[in-house]
Design a protein around this motif. Structure first.
Motif, PDB file in Angstrom:
ATOM      1  N   GLY A  48       4.571 -12.901  -9.759  1.00  0.00           N
ATOM      2  CA  GLY A  48       4.174 -11.508  -9.545  1.00  0.00           C
ATOM      3  C   GLY A  48       5.569 -10.732  -9.403  1.00  0.00           C
ATOM      4  O   GLY A  48       5.550  -9.817  -8.650  1.00  0.00           O
ATOM      5  N   LEU A  49       6.642 -11.619  -9.827  1.00  0.00           N
ATOM      6  CA  LEU A  49       8.154 -11.183  -9.338  1.00  0.00           C
ATOM      7  C   LEU A  49       8.365  -9.730  -9.932  1.00  0.00           C
ATOM      8  O   LEU A  49       9.530  -9.003  -9.751  1.00  0.00           O
ATOM      9  CB  LEU A  49       8.937 -12.060  -9.510  1.00  0.00           C
ATOM     10  N   GLN A  50       7.895  -9.508 -11.137  1.00  0.00           N
ATOM     11  CA  GLN A  50       8.292  -8.223 -11.818  1.00  0.00           C
ATOM     12  C   GLN A  50       9.711  -7.932 -12.060  1.00  0.00           C
ATOM     13  O   GLN A  50      10.396  -7.012 -11.516  1.00  0.00           O
ATOM     14  CB  GLN A  50       7.709  -6.864 -11.039  1.00  0.00           C
ATOM     15  N   PRO A  51      10.621  -8.725 -12.727  1.00  0.00           N
ATOM     16  CA  PRO A  51      11.902  -8.894 -12.820  1.00  0.00           C
ATOM     17  C   PRO A  51      12.242  -7.780 -13.920  1.00  0.00           C
ATOM     18  O   PRO A  51      13.191  -7.861 -14.760  1.00  0.00           O
ATOM     19  CB  PRO A  51      12.160 -10.083 -13.363  1.00  0.00           C
ATOM     20  N   TRP A  52      11.582  -6.469 -13.949  1.00  0.00           N
ATOM     21  CA  TRP A  52      11.899  -5.535 -14.991  1.00  0.00           C
ATOM     22  C   TRP A  52      11.819  -4.064 -14.557  1.00  0.00           C
ATOM     23  O   TRP A  52      11.610  -3.690 -13.504  1.00  0.00           O
ATOM     24  CB  TRP A  52      10.767  -5.624 -16.022  1.00  0.00           C
ATOM     25  N   LYS A  53      12.231  -3.445 -15.363  1.00  0.00           N
ATOM     26  CA  LYS A  53      11.960  -1.796 -15.225  1.00  0.00           C
ATOM     27  C   LYS A  53      11.694  -1.173 -16.466  1.00  0.00           C
ATOM     28  O   LYS A  53      11.968  -1.822 -17.420  1.00  0.00           O
ATOM     29  CB  LYS A  53      13.214  -1.141 -14.756  1.00  0.00           C
ATOM     30  N   PHE A  54      11.024  -0.227 -16.600  1.00  0.00           N
ATOM     31  CA  PHE A  54      10.580   0.361 -17.834  1.00  0.00           C
ATOM     32  C   PHE A  54      11.184   1.955 -17.914  1.00  0.00           C
ATOM     33  O   PHE A  54      10.898   2.715 -17.262  1.00  0.00           O
ATOM     34  CB  PHE A  54       9.222   0.487 -18.087  1.00  0.00           C
ATOM     35  N   ILE A  55      12.065   2.192 -18.982  1.00  0.00           N
ATOM     36  CA  ILE A  55      12.820   3.299 -18.934  1.00  0.00           C
ATOM     37  C   ILE A  55      12.077   4.134 -20.045  1.00  0.00           C
ATOM     38  O   ILE A  55      11.861   3.684 -21.194  1.00  0.00           O
ATOM     39  CB  ILE A  55      14.242   3.201 -19.277  1.00  0.00           C
ATOM     40  N   ILE A  56      11.609   5.222 -19.751  1.00  0.00           N
ATOM     41  CA  ILE A  56      10.802   6.124 -20.907  1.00  0.00           C
ATOM     42  C   ILE A  56      11.586   7.218 -21.001  1.00  0.00           C
ATOM     43  O   ILE A  56      12.123   8.014 -20.590  1.00  0.00           O
ATOM     44  CB  ILE A  56       9.591   6.632 -19.957  1.00  0.00           C
ATOM     45  N   VAL A  57      11.982   7.160 -22.484  1.00  0.00           N
ATOM     46  CA  VAL A  57      12.944   8.143 -23.024  1.00  0.00           C
ATOM     47  C   VAL A  57      11.972   9.146 -23.837  1.00  0.00           C
ATOM     48  O   VAL A  57      11.389   8.882 -24.715  1.00  0.00           O
ATOM     49  CB  VAL A  57      14.020   7.706 -23.899  1.00  0.00           C
ATOM     50  N   GLN A  58      12.218  10.380 -23.031  1.00  0.00           N
ATOM     51  CA  GLN A  58      11.555  11.662 -24.047  1.00  0.00           C
ATOM     52  C   GLN A  58      12.584  12.526 -24.429  1.00  0.00           C
ATOM     53  O   GLN A  58      12.333  13.493 -25.436  1.00  0.00           O
ATOM     54  CB  GLN A  58      10.591  12.434 -23.093  1.00  0.00           C
ATOM     55  N   ASN A  59      13.638  12.534 -23.902  1.00  0.00           N
ATOM     56  CA  ASN A  59      14.854  13.461 -24.298  1.00  0.00           C
ATOM     57  C   ASN A  59      15.397  13.393 -25.770  1.00  0.00           C
ATOM     58  O   ASN A  59      15.678  12.214 -25.916  1.00  0.00           O
ATOM     59  CB  ASN A  59      16.048  13.115 -23.349  1.00  0.00           C
ATOM     60  N   THR A  60      15.317  14.376 -26.521  1.00  0.00           N
ATOM     61  CA  THR A  60      15.756  14.325 -27.864  1.00  0.00           C
ATOM     62  C   THR A  60      17.365  13.596 -28.066  1.00  0.00           C
ATOM     63  O   THR A  60      17.389  12.726 -28.885  1.00  0.00           O
ATOM     64  CB  THR A  60      15.671  15.910 -28.378  1.00  0.00           C
ATOM     65  N   GLU A  61      17.987  14.114 -27.311  1.00  0.00           N
ATOM     66  CA  GLU A  61      19.593  13.777 -27.635  1.00  0.00           C
ATOM     67  C   GLU A  61      19.611  12.188 -27.103  1.00  0.00           C
ATOM     68  O   GLU A  61      19.988  11.754 -27.796  1.00  0.00           O
ATOM     69  CB  GLU A  61      20.495  14.549 -26.492  1.00  0.00           C
ATOM     70  N   ILE A  62      19.201  11.679 -26.234  1.00  0.00           N
ATOM     71  CA  ILE A  62      18.918  10.251 -25.783  1.00  0.00           C
ATOM     72  C   ILE A  62      18.292   9.457 -26.846  1.00  0.00           C
ATOM     73  O   ILE A  62      18.871   8.505 -27.260  1.00  0.00           O
ATOM     74  CB  ILE A  62      18.468   9.950 -24.557  1.00  0.00           C
ATOM     75  N   LYS A  63      17.309  10.069 -27.549  1.00  0.00           N
ATOM     76  CA  LYS A  63      16.384   9.280 -28.537  1.00  0.00           C
ATOM     77  C   LYS A  63      17.145   9.262 -29.698  1.00  0.00           C
ATOM     78  O   LYS A  63      17.158   8.085 -30.313  1.00  0.00           O
ATOM     79  CB  LYS A  63      15.375  10.236 -28.748  1.00  0.00           C
ATOM     80  N   ASN A  64      17.837  10.290 -30.022  1.00  0.00           N
ATOM     81  CA  ASN A  64      18.722  10.393 -31.450  1.00  0.00           C
ATOM     82  C   ASN A  64      20.077   9.260 -31.234  1.00  0.00           C
ATOM     83  O   ASN A  64      20.447   8.687 -31.955  1.00  0.00           O
ATOM     84  CB  ASN A  64      19.473  11.656 -31.710  1.00  0.00           C
ATOM     85  N   LYS A  65      20.654   9.240 -30.102  1.00  0.00           N
ATOM     86  CA  LYS A  65      21.561   8.224 -29.880  1.00  0.00           C
ATOM     87  C   LYS A  65      21.128   6.808 -29.828  1.00  0.00           C
ATOM     88  O   LYS A  65      21.776   5.858 -30.501  1.00  0.00           O
ATOM     89  CB  LYS A  65      22.177   8.535 -28.363  1.00  0.00           C
ATOM     90  N   LEU A  66      19.959   6.508 -29.398  1.00  0.00           N
ATOM     91  CA  LEU A  66      19.326   5.264 -29.460  1.00  0.00           C
ATOM     92  C   LEU A  66      18.812   4.958 -30.807  1.00  0.00           C
ATOM     93  O   LEU A  66      18.816   3.730 -31.171  1.00  0.00           O
ATOM     94  CB  LEU A  66      17.976   5.096 -28.331  1.00  0.00           C
ATOM     95  N   LYS A  67      18.181   5.754 -31.605  1.00  0.00           N
ATOM     96  CA  LYS A  67      18.120   5.806 -32.976  1.00  0.00           C
ATOM     97  C   LYS A  67      19.171   5.114 -33.632  1.00  0.00           C
ATOM     98  O   LYS A  67      19.129   4.317 -34.443  1.00  0.00           O
ATOM     99  CB  LYS A  67      17.477   6.980 -33.650  1.00  0.00           C
TER     100      LYS A  67
END
Ligand SMILES: Cc1cc2nc3c(=O)[nH]c(=O)nc-3n(C[C@H](O)[C@H](O)[C@H](O)COP(=O)(O)O)c2cc1C
Length: 216
Positions: A48-67
């Motif tokens: 149950g240690l949940q060694p994670w985070k979930f980053i939710i990207v909706q920002n168009t500029e960041i999405k384009n960089k990630l693409k």
């Protein structure tokens, strides 16, 4: 709780496919998205240690960089919400204490009474042999959350595409994770399929049941 019928579950699992083309004009509404965030949070993990985070990207500029660092896959820019699965690179005593304290708070227990359990987890993951492969362990946990997320999305009619075709090191840089002790392992755009995504009609390619399922 009202159970989903077996037929309905299979229908949802057949409906899900790795979406190649999202309809960029369609966005997941807030209520639906809140449900999918809960699906991420409710994912099980080892101890149950949940060694994670979930980053939710909706920002168009960041999405384009990630693409640009996702083999230019259009799903990253055209999806509604781009989910990036991030793991803790090393397990440490602080994280385990954080989990024990959270358990004590939620279940109204005495943290002191869980001292033995805490030591056991530290002996396994922080100081034991598994500490040498701990980011592999954490990545496995993140992939469970990924599977949970995709199935949950399918059940409520949201499309997804798991993405390993990404450069995780570049993702870390863009998302400001480099040197933070957290790193990206996989991503999953979510949204709604484009009407002309020909893959939505493609038959599923799976090995025969007899080759995959063994009854003893
Ligand atoms: C961990 C993982 C990584 C994947 N990475 C990609 C990817 O980068 N791009 C892509 O288009 N599909 C990707 N896929 C989708 C698979 O190709 C797809 O799930 C598989 O062919 C089965 O098809 P289905 O999901 O449509 O049933 C990935 C799937 C998984 C589980």
């Amino acid at each position: 709780m009202e159970n989903l019928s077996p037929a309905k579950l299979i229908e949802s699992l057949e409906w899900r496919y790795a979406t190649k083309k999202f309809d960029a004009s369609k966005k997941i509404d807030e209520k639906t998205w809140a449900c999918l965030e809960q699906a991420l949070i409710l994912s099980p993990s080892s101890y149950g240690l949940q060694p994670w985070k979930f980053i939710i990207v909706q920002n168009t500029e960041i999405k384009n960089k990630l693409k640009a660092v996702s083999w230019n896959q259009a799903q990253v820019s055209d999806c509604s919400h781009h989910v990036v699965f991030v793991i803790k690179e090393k397990m440490d005593e602080e994280h385990i204490a954080y989990f024990i304290n959270q358990t004590a708070k939620v279940r109204n227990q005495d943290a002191q009474s869980m001292e033995g359990y805490k030591k056991m987890m530290i002996g396994d993951l922080v100081t034991g042999p598994r500490s040498h492969v701990i980011s592999e362990w954490a990545a496995r946990q993140a992939y469970i959350a990924l599977g949970n997320f995709m199935t949950a999305a399918a059940v409520i009619g949201v499309d997804t595409c798991p993405l390993e075709g990404i450069d995780p090191v570049k993702y870390d840089e863009i998302l400001g994770l480099t040197g933070s002790g957290w790193k990206v392992v996989v991503a999953c755009p979510a949204g709604y399929r484009a009407d002309d995504d020909k893959y939505s009609a493609a038959k599923k390619v799976r090995f025969d049941t007899k080759d995959l399922i063994i009854h003893k």
